[in-house]
Each structure stands twice: as structure tokens, then as C-alpha cells.
Write an enzyme that holds these catalytic residues in place. Structure first.
Site, mmCIF file in Angstrom:
data_model
loop_
_atom_site.group_PDB
_atom_site.id
_atom_site.type_symbol
_atom_site.label_atom_id
_atom_site.label_comp_id
_atom_site.label_asym_id
_atom_site.label_seq_id
_atom_site.Cartn_x
_atom_site.Cartn_y
_atom_site.Cartn_z
ATOM 1 C CE1 TYR A 290 44.501 40.522 27.932
ATOM 2 C CE2 TYR A 290 42.318 41.023 28.781
ATOM 3 C CZ TYR A 290 43.148 40.267 27.964
ATOM 4 O OH TYR A 290 42.622 39.269 27.190
ATOM 5 C CE LYS B 100 42.356 36.781 30.497
ATOM 6 N NZ LYS B 100 41.143 37.329 29.896
#
Length: 465
Positions: free
Chosen positions: A9, A81
Site C-alpha cells: 500500500y 486495500k
């Protein structure tokens, strides 16, 4: 975990988004276009694992991190995510659906890029988007009846708009608003206790100044009201402990027209000329905590940090903007200009700092602490909606998860290496909150003790080996 998370991420995902159309190799998620309006049902049925679907991250790419409107290049956000859901809470990979909505883009660079994967058209009008979203949400819950939906990186106005539009109808939450708020509340709970110990002031006496009043800033402010209501203050008293600063300075009623989402925290106790200098605002407000969600690099100057240190024995300074290059200040600067007294948490990782004979550790208010456990609890309880009480339970569960050793080091958040253990604890608290609210469909879990519940949750977590 701490090594791989920045690759999965932030900050790496931002670069992946910018280059997505140029490095695309194979589909890893589902694109739903405005051109599919009226036919969304059939598009969704192309997903190969219909019966396994339990969680989806949905973005329209209109406000990606601090990078702006990236259109369908926002797909890596949904993929990344969901990878954190898998890593952090043991959500099964086959049960995840990354989705990017193609509603056009206002990014001129992509409109002129022949390799851009999405529609090279301007974003559709609000009315057309509303009709599209209503159809999309209806067909999602029809096609995937056990699915929880997380909205991610919608533009500020649409983030609030569509959360409010669907939150009482479907199991949906917005991580930018609620997830960020929950993780900051958790760190603030621990920081406020240390700050009050140093100042002798009661917890109810804290004053919070937000630098940045977009969806994340206002979402965090709404969540931090829970801090004050937990201390016995009324909602109105809690609201008056919070101030906002936007691009035009202090937010107050007589300043003029305000965006709808800013009005709740707009001040009616100041009516002077616009106050735009942050040091002047600090002198006026006298906050115990300064939180940055502005994406303005180095907005917390040495003078700003020193002013906070002059007001408070242990100032709370949370520069929460992502990625690192957009952070309002570094941990090193915060330590230097407060003589090591700062209570610090950031949105992106910073290295620890040696100060005197001590090693000081920065907190990282990473949403990864919250959303995996919240999502896992919501899935296992089969909730009909995600309530404020569930979000608050996830935050309190995180705040309580520090070990004695972590507290002795002055940490505001537990070590990320324990994320599976933390997520299981949060999932238990979320399930209990859902049961209390009467929105759980897995009613067989109600009879379990906390010990039995925790064992059940851990057994449900997927492991790759």
C-alpha cells in the site's frame, strides 16, 4: 509485516496508480463503467467466484491519496486495500472483489493519453452518478448477498454523500471518513492520557485543532467527538472542543459561504477578520492537539511546533497526510522543536529518533490497524449495516490492545507485527457492538463467551500455509 506493508500500500501504491495504464498486464479486479448503466447486473455476474464474495473495496478514483483524480488508474487502491485485509485479518483471497468505477476523469493528462484504460471523457454530472450508484449498490447486494462494501478515495463531497445515502440501507463504510477517524481516535486516546498526566488537566479539557477540512479531516473530527462524550461531555460540548482550518484559514460562521461538510464544526464564537496564519490560530485556540490532514508538505513549521510546545508540556502533534512527502512535518522535526516531549503519530512511517539517552518511537496512525478487524467482524456477524457504535468499538479495541512493554516505551499504537492478534481482538469488539445494536444476522454467535468468540474468530482467519 512492517517491511511488506509499504510495498502493498502506501507509498508504493501511489506510484502504481500513476503508472497503471502504462504497466497494465492482466485484470485483477472488476471495472464497472457509466456505459454499463442499465446493465450493471450482467457486468457483476462476470465475477468468477460469485458465491465466495464477502468483501469489496470500491473506488471511483476521483481523489487518490494526495494525487487527485486518477480515474480508472485508481484500481490498485482497491487491490492493495484488499491485500491488507488478507494480510491483516486473514480474509480469504477468493472472497475479495476489487472494483473501480469508471465515471470519467477530469485529469487532462489522462484525457489526452492514448494508453489510458478508462473512458477519455469528463466526469459525469451528479444526477447521472446518483442514478448509476443507486443501481450499482442495489445490484451488488443482490448479486453478492453476504458482501460488505468499503468505499475508498471518492471525492470529498461524494464520500460524505454516498456514505450517508447508503449506510442505513446496506453494509457499507467509508475508510477515508470512518476508518481514518477510528485509528486516530485510538491513538488520541492514548496520547491524551499521557498529555493530561504531564499537564494535570482533565481529559475533558483537551482542545483539538484540525489543519485540513476535507473528508478525512471532518471524518476524523466527527470520530474524535467520541473521545469527549466518553469523558461525560454532551455532543454540543464535544463539538465545541474542536476547531477546523482549511485553505482560507480558521473556519467560522461569519467568514462567508462554507461547504456543507464544514458547517457542523464552524465556529460562532469568532467574528473578526479572516485568520490565516497558523501560529496566530494556535495563539487564539490554545489547542492541546494539532492534527494535520491537509497534504501540505511541512505545513507544521518549526515556529508552529515550538508554539505547540510553549502551550503544552507534552503537545500532541499528528501529521496524518500521506504519503511521506506530503506529511505536515517529520518526526525528527517534531522531536527537535519540542525537546523530545512531543506525542506524535503520522499517516506514513518515520524512523525512530535518539534523543539524549532515550530512543523515541513515532506512532503511525495507519488505517490498517482498524479496517481489517472491522471488516472481519462485520463479515462474521453478517451485519445489515455498519454502525457508528461498531466503528467506535474498533477504535477502543485498538487503544486497549497495547501490551505492558509497548506502554512502557511510550507507544501510542501497538507494533504492526501483531496485526493478526489485534485484528482478532477488534473483530470480537465489533461483533459485540453489532449484537448490541441488533444488526447481526449470525445470531448463533450471541451465545459465545468472549474466549469462545476469540477462538472462533482466529479459526476463521485464512493462513497461506
Amino acid at each position: 509485516m512492517s517491511e511488506i506493508t509499504p510495498i502493498i500500500y502506501t507509498p508504493t501504491v501511489g506510484d502504481a496508480c500513476i503508472q497503471y495504464s502504462h504497466i497494465y498486464r492482466r485484470p485483477e479486479g472488476l471495472f464497472v463503467s457509466i456505459k454499463d448503466k442499465g446493465n450493471i447486473k450482467n457486468v457483476l455476474r462476470n465475477w468468477p467466484k460469485m458465491d465466495d464474495a464477502r468483501i469489496s473495496v470500491v473506488t471511483d478514483g476521483s481523489r487518490i491519496l494526495g494525487l487527485g483524480d486518477l480515474g480508472v488508474n485508481g484500481m490498485p487502491i482497491s487491490i492493495g486495500k484488499l491485500s491488507l485485509y488478507i494480510a491483516g485479518a486473514g480474509i480469504r483471497p477468493e472472497s475479495t472483489i476489487p472494483i473501480c468505477l469508471d465515471l470519467g476523469t477530469n485529469n487532462e493528462q489522462f484525457l489526452e493519453d492514448p494508453l489510458y484504460l478508462g473512458m477519455r471523457e469528463k466526469r459525469v454530472p451528479d444526477k447521472e452518478m446518483e442514478e448509476f450508484m443507486d443501481e450499482f449498490m442495489h445490484e451488488m447486494t443482490t448479486a453478492f448477498p453476504k458482501l460488505m462494501i468499503q468505499f475508498e478515495n471518492f471525492s470529498t463531497d461524494n464520500a460524505f454523500k454516498y456514505l450517508e445515502r447508503y449506510r442505513n440501507k446496506y453494509p457499507v463504510f467509508n475508510d477515508d471518513i470512518q476508518g481514518t477517524g477510528a485509528v486516530v481516535l485510538s491513538g488520541f486516546l492514548n496520547a491524551a492520557k499521557l498529555s493530561s498526566e504531564a499537564s494535570g488537566r482533565p481529559l475533558s479539557d483537551h482542545r483539538i485543532l484540525f489543519f485540513g477540512a476535507g473528508s478525512a479531516g471532518v471524518g476524523v473530527a466527527m470520530q474524535l467527538m467520541s473521545f469527549f462524550t466518553l469523558q461525560g461531555l454532551s455532543e454540543e460540548e464535544a463539538r465545541r472542543r474542536i476547531w477546523l482550518v482549511d485553505s482560507q484559514g480558521l473556519v467560522y460562521d461569519s467568514r462567508g459561504r462554507l461547504a456543507e461538510h464544514k458547517k457542523y464544526f464552524s465556529r460562532d464564537d469568532y467574528s473578526g477578520p479572516p485568520m490565516t496564519n497558523l501560529v496566530d490560530i494556535l495563539d487564539h485556540v490554545q489547542p492541546t492537539a494539532l492534527l494535520g490532514l491537509s497534504t501540505i508538505t511541512d505545513a507544521f513549521t518549526p515556529e508552529v511546533i515550538q508554539t505547540m510546545a510553549a502551550i503544552n508540556p507534552r503537545p500532541i502533534i499528528f501529521p496524518l497526510s500521506n504519503p511521506v512527502r506530503l506529511s505536515e512535518c517529520s518526526f525528527a522535526d517534531a522531536v527537535e522543536h519540542t525537546n523530545g516531549q512531543v506525542l506524535f503519530a503520522s499517516g506514513s512511517p518515520f524512523p525512530e529518533q535518539a534523543y539524549g539517552d532515550k530512543t523515541l518511537y513515532p506512532g503511525q496512525g495507519n488505517n490498517m490497524y482498524i479496517f481489517p478487524g472491522l471488516g472481519l467482524g462485520a463479515i462474521l456477524a453478517r451485519v445489515t449495516q455498519v454502525t457508528d457504535s461498531m466503528v467506535e468499538a474498533s477504535s477502543l479495541g485498538l487503544a486497549d490492545s497495547l501490551t505492558a512493554e509497548e506502554r512502557s516505551l511510550g507507544l501510542l499504537y501497538p507494533r504492526i507485527e501483531r496485526i493478526r492478534e489485534i485484528s482478532a481482538h477488534i473483530a470480537k469488539e465489533v461483533i459485540r457492538a453489532a449484537q448490541k445494536a441488533g444488526i447481526d444476522r449470525s445470531t448463533d454467535l450471541r451465545s459465545m463467551s468472549d474466549v469462545e468468540m476469540l477462538k472462533f474468530i482466529k479459526n476463521k482467519m485464512w493462513n497461506p500455509l
